[in-house]
Design an enzyme around this catalytic site. Structure first.
Site, PDB file in Angstrom:
ATOM      1  N   CYS A 106       0.802  -1.233   0.000  1.00 25.87           N
ATOM      2  CA  CYS A 106       0.000   0.000   0.000  1.00 25.87           C
ATOM      3  C   CYS A 106       0.830   1.277   0.000  1.00 25.87           C
ATOM      4  CB  CYS A 106      -0.918   0.001   1.219  1.00 25.87           C
ATOM      5  SG  CYS A 106      -2.067  -1.379   1.197  1.00 25.87           S
TER       6      CYS A 106
HETATM    7  N1  LIG Z   1      -2.665  -6.298   1.798  1.00 20.63           N
HETATM    8  C1  LIG Z   1      -3.118  -5.255   2.476  1.00 20.63           C
HETATM    9  O1  LIG Z   1      -2.791  -5.078   3.638  1.00 20.63           O
HETATM   10  C2  LIG Z   1      -4.078  -4.245   1.866  1.00 20.63           C
HETATM   11  C3  LIG Z   1      -4.680  -3.314   2.715  1.00 20.63           C
HETATM   12  C4  LIG Z   1      -5.585  -2.412   2.174  1.00 20.63           C
HETATM   13  C5  LIG Z   1      -5.855  -2.441   0.810  1.00 20.63           C
HETATM   14  N2  LIG Z   1      -5.241  -3.352  -0.001  1.00 20.63           N
HETATM   15  C6  LIG Z   1      -5.604  -3.353  -1.426  1.00 20.63           C
HETATM   16  O2  LIG Z   1      -6.430  -4.486  -1.693  1.00 20.63           O
HETATM   17  C7  LIG Z   1      -6.201  -4.985  -3.007  1.00 20.63           C
HETATM   18  C8  LIG Z   1      -5.815  -6.461  -2.944  1.00 20.63           C
HETATM   19  O3  LIG Z   1      -4.603  -6.574  -2.218  1.00 20.63           O
HETATM   20  P1  LIG Z   1      -4.087  -7.949  -1.607  1.00 20.63           P
HETATM   21  O4  LIG Z   1      -3.016  -7.585  -0.663  1.00 20.63           O
HETATM   22  O5  LIG Z   1      -5.203  -8.804  -1.135  1.00 20.63           O
HETATM   23  O6  LIG Z   1      -3.478  -8.615  -2.958  1.00 20.63           O
HETATM   24  P2  LIG Z   1      -3.018 -10.146  -3.131  1.00 20.63           P
HETATM   25  O7  LIG Z   1      -2.018 -10.140  -4.227  1.00 20.63           O
HETATM   26  O8  LIG Z   1      -2.686 -10.745  -1.807  1.00 20.63           O
HETATM   27  O9  LIG Z   1      -4.342 -10.879  -3.623  1.00 20.63           O
HETATM   28  C9  LIG Z   1      -4.967 -10.616  -4.831  1.00 20.63           C
HETATM   29  C10 LIG Z   1      -5.576 -11.906  -5.353  1.00 20.63           C
HETATM   30  O10 LIG Z   1      -6.302 -11.592  -6.553  1.00 20.63           O
HETATM   31  C11 LIG Z   1      -6.143 -12.672  -7.441  1.00 20.63           C
HETATM   32  N3  LIG Z   1      -6.495 -12.217  -8.784  1.00 20.63           N
HETATM   33  C12 LIG Z   1      -5.777 -11.436  -9.623  1.00 20.63           C
HETATM   34  N4  LIG Z   1      -6.471 -11.227 -10.761  1.00 20.63           N
HETATM   35  C13 LIG Z   1      -7.650 -11.884 -10.618  1.00 20.63           C
HETATM   36  C14 LIG Z   1      -8.789 -12.043 -11.443  1.00 20.63           C
HETATM   37  N5  LIG Z   1      -8.876 -11.481 -12.650  1.00 20.63           N
HETATM   38  N6  LIG Z   1      -9.816 -12.802 -10.976  1.00 20.63           N
HETATM   39  C15 LIG Z   1      -9.736 -13.396  -9.769  1.00 20.63           C
HETATM   40  N7  LIG Z   1      -8.687 -13.273  -8.933  1.00 20.63           N
HETATM   41  C16 LIG Z   1      -7.667 -12.529  -9.373  1.00 20.63           C
HETATM   42  C17 LIG Z   1      -4.700 -13.090  -7.257  1.00 20.63           C
HETATM   43  O11 LIG Z   1      -4.472 -14.401  -7.731  1.00 20.63           O
HETATM   44  C18 LIG Z   1      -4.563 -12.977  -5.728  1.00 20.63           C
HETATM   45  O12 LIG Z   1      -4.905 -14.187  -5.082  1.00 20.63           O
HETATM   46  C19 LIG Z   1      -5.118  -4.084  -3.600  1.00 20.63           C
HETATM   47  O13 LIG Z   1      -5.722  -3.060  -4.327  1.00 20.63           O
HETATM   48  C20 LIG Z   1      -4.437  -3.494  -2.369  1.00 20.63           C
HETATM   49  O14 LIG Z   1      -3.857  -2.239  -2.644  1.00 20.63           O
HETATM   50  C21 LIG Z   1      -4.372  -4.266   0.497  1.00 20.63           C
END
Ligand SMILES: NC(=O)c1ccc[n+]([C@@H]2O[C@H](COP(=O)([O-])OP(=O)(O)OC[C@H]3O[C@@H](n4cnc5c(N)ncnc54)[C@H](O)[C@@H]3O)[C@@H](O)[C@H]2O)c1
Length: 453
Positions: free
Chosen positions: A291
């Protein structure tokens, strides 16, 4: 629990009562650090939940009752499975769903510009299965305008039933609902339960806001409604930019304090006693995580469209990205004090994760620091209880294995990059020749072997 498959159109009031009765079928797309815990929260609250991911390994691990996220034990998945939770990569199953929550990645590309391909691919995959009455909510962090300018046009153009998003005009039979609600999770934070983190919601219209608020109201204690998806998107960016800029400020003041012989940690502790107007932020070896190092650049990119330069973001980025170089310089200086060169020195890096007590190394400063040390000829090993090995990432190709925390005297320098709680810092200092501490993890230990940087 057996709930009849519903693929026909649902009206606004039907959907609202299904949500209130916890009968609404919830789809979570993207089962990563954000999506999987969210799916489990809905499952705990007895909603029928289906997770969607393109990563077949994740789908099959979950289907077998396993977990791939350290802080989620397999037993939690098994409890959810018994409650009806399943995972799939088959998007046609979206037709059975009522609410679709999108939690896919939003990284930067090689030019440091937003990479929205995960969102556009997901929208294209949803569109053929969209039906009237679907509630679609984007949770991924992104620049203001993404929901309306990127997600929505794909859903409207590429669905097969000429459906339109509810904007207060179309009839129930032709419309679906769209909102944005940012994820605000703080990985590793044990002090605030996820349901106590207020959920910000911005719907495309009143109906979408109402439905999204009802859905989140089932699992979060407080819902904060804003007037539009763009306001909700900007809220998340403000929160992260606020952190990024304040961290840069303390990082800069730390560099000055080191020159002036002042302990910045002592200063922050003292300033924190002010009961108003001050919130502590802490210096470190550089920004990490998905982030804070990434999200601010989503806004600076969008700002260019308005002929506007986000100078605070750029300056903070410059200071924060310089921190791993400061660590490198500090290790070299500390070795020099011991009449040793960095070239050929044995350095043990403690901690790969971007912050303490988590199993996430995305954008971790440790990776940059290891690479910088290796470039200068140091023989680098690492220890991190959360990572038995590290292979190839988006930017790094380290291929290293975790070294046991033994025989610390063999290293010319032990470098603390991540202050995991499991480490016994007294022992580490006692057994090492030299300790360079980037996190004040050795706070309270007095020993000339410690160099705080
Ligand atoms: N990790 C954090 O602490 C956090 C906190 C707040 C916000 N966010 C935001 O949340 C969002 C997700 O982050 P995350 O950390 O969970 O990412 P991540 O990489 O852990 O998980 C994302 C998942 O989406 C899947 N994916 C990708 N394309 C896809 C598709 N077309 N269809 C289905 N699945 C698909 C991937 O395989 C993966 O499992 C991002 O925008 C991030 O900025 C993350």
């Amino acid at each position: 629990m057996t709930i009849p498959r519903l693929t026909s159109s649902a009206s606004y009031s039907e959907l609202k009562s299904k949500i209130q009765d916890r009968q609404a079928r919830v789809a979570v797309i993207g089962l990563g650090y954000v999506g999987l815990p969210l799916a489990l929260l809905y499952s705990e609250q007895k909603f029928p939940v289906t997770g969607f991911d393109i990563d077949e390994r994740k789908v099959s691990t979950l289907q077998q009752g396993g977990s791939y996220i350290f802080r989620i034990p397999p037993t939690e998945i098994q409890v959810a499975r018994a409650q009806g939770f399943s995972a799939t990569s088959d998007y046609s199953r979206l037709e059975e769903m009522d609410a679709i929550l999108i939690c896919v990645p939003t990284p930067l590309n090689e030019y440091h510009d937003p990479d929205l391909s995960y969102i556009t691919n997901t929208a294209k995959a949803i569109a053929p299965h969209l039906r009237a009455g679907h509630l679609v909510i984007l949770e991924s962090t992104t620049y203001p305008g993404t929901t309306e300018e990127v997600l929505l046009p794909i859903l409207e153009k590429e669905n097969r039933k000429t459906l339109k998003a509810s904007r207060g005009g179309a009839t129930d039979q032709q419309q679906f609902y769209v909102a944005f609600s940012p994820e605000r999770e703080d990985p590793g934070n044990q002090t605030v339960a996820r349901r106590d983190i207020p959920k910000v919601v911005g719907g495309l219209d009143e109906k979408a806001s109402e439905l999204a608020s009802a859905l989140y109201g089932s699992i979060f204690n407080r819902i904060v409604r804003v007037s539009s998806p763009a306001a909700a998107e900007m809220t998340k960016l403000l929160e992260n930019i606020y952190r990024c800029v304040n961290i840069a400020l303390v990082n800069e003041l730390k560099l000055l304090s080191l020159r002036m012989g002042i302990d910045i940690w002592e200063v922050i502790e003292a300033a924190s006693t002010k009961p108003f107007g001050f919130q502590p932020f802490y210096p470190g070896p550089g920004l990490g995580g998905h982030c804070i190092p990434v999200d601010p650049f989503y806004l600076s990119w969008k700002a260019r469209e308005c002929d506007f330069r986000t100078r605070f973001i750029e300056l903070a980025g410059e200071i924060n990205t310089g921190m791993p170089y400061h660590v490198l310089e500090s290790v070299a200086k500390a070795l020099n004090q011991h009449k040793k060169a960095l070239n050929g020195a044995k350095v043990l890096v403690l901690g790969l994760a971007y912050k303490k007590d988590i199993d996430d190394l995305r954008e971790s400063p440790s990776l940059t620091i290891i690479e910088l040390l290796q470039k200068e000829g140091a023989q680098v090993s690492y220890n991190d209880p959360y990572f038995p090995a590290v292979g190839k990432g988006r930017k790094y190709d380290l291929h290293m294995k975790c070294t046991p925390l033994e025989n610390l005297g063999q290293y010319d320098c032990v470098l603390i990059v991540t202050d995991h709680s499991d480490y016994d810092y007294d022992r580490i200092v006692r057994e090492s020749q030299l300790v360079v501490d980037t996190r004040n993890a050795t706070h309270g230990i007095t020993d000339p072997k410690i160099v705080r940087c």
